[in-house]
Write a protein that holds these residues in place. Structure first.
Motif, mmCIF file in Angstrom:
data_model
loop_
_atom_site.group_PDB
_atom_site.id
_atom_site.type_symbol
_atom_site.label_atom_id
_atom_site.label_comp_id
_atom_site.label_asym_id
_atom_site.label_seq_id
_atom_site.Cartn_x
_atom_site.Cartn_y
_atom_site.Cartn_z
ATOM 1 N N UNK A 25 0.844 -1.198 0.000
ATOM 2 C CA UNK A 25 0.000 0.000 0.000
ATOM 3 C C UNK A 25 0.881 1.251 0.000
ATOM 4 N N UNK A 26 2.021 1.111 -0.643
ATOM 5 C CA UNK A 26 2.977 2.205 -0.750
ATOM 6 C C UNK A 26 3.546 2.192 -2.163
ATOM 7 N N UNK A 27 4.044 3.317 -2.620
ATOM 8 C CA UNK A 27 4.668 3.322 -3.940
ATOM 9 C C UNK A 27 6.151 2.980 -3.867
ATOM 10 N N UNK A 28 6.644 2.651 -2.666
ATOM 11 C CA UNK A 28 8.023 2.215 -2.491
ATOM 12 C C UNK A 28 8.020 0.952 -1.652
ATOM 13 N N UNK A 29 8.684 -0.091 -2.118
ATOM 14 C CA UNK A 29 8.677 -1.368 -1.407
ATOM 15 C C UNK A 29 10.065 -1.988 -1.430
ATOM 16 N N UNK A 30 10.476 -2.521 -0.289
ATOM 17 C CA UNK A 30 11.721 -3.276 -0.186
ATOM 18 C C UNK A 30 11.352 -4.746 -0.045
#
Length: 70
Positions: free
Chosen positions: A36-41
């Motif tokens: 639910x984020x535009x950045x994921x690790x």
């Protein structure tokens, strides 16, 4: 990024809701996460070295990218 990947894959998208899947080249689903984020690790330590297919599904469509795990 980075590609090739050693232990962690960083993914940046233009959408907030993403389903991120990693497939083997034989089409077998290896892992899937909802973001639910535009950045994921994404930790890929559990994957054997090789070539995989990354799929990102969101409201803008489907994106595919080959990734190399070292």
């Amino acid at each position: 990024y980075p590609n090739p990947v050693v232990s962690e894959l960083f993914l940046e998208t233009s959408s907030l809701n993403n389903i991120i899947s990693i497939y083997s080249l034989q089409g077998v689903l290896i892992s899937q996460v909802n973001s639910i984020s535009n950045f994921k690790k994404i930790n890929v330590n559990h994957l054997s070295p090789g070539i995989y297919l990354l799929e990102v599904l969101n409201d803008r469509g489907v994106y595919y990218q080959k990734i190399i795990i070292k």
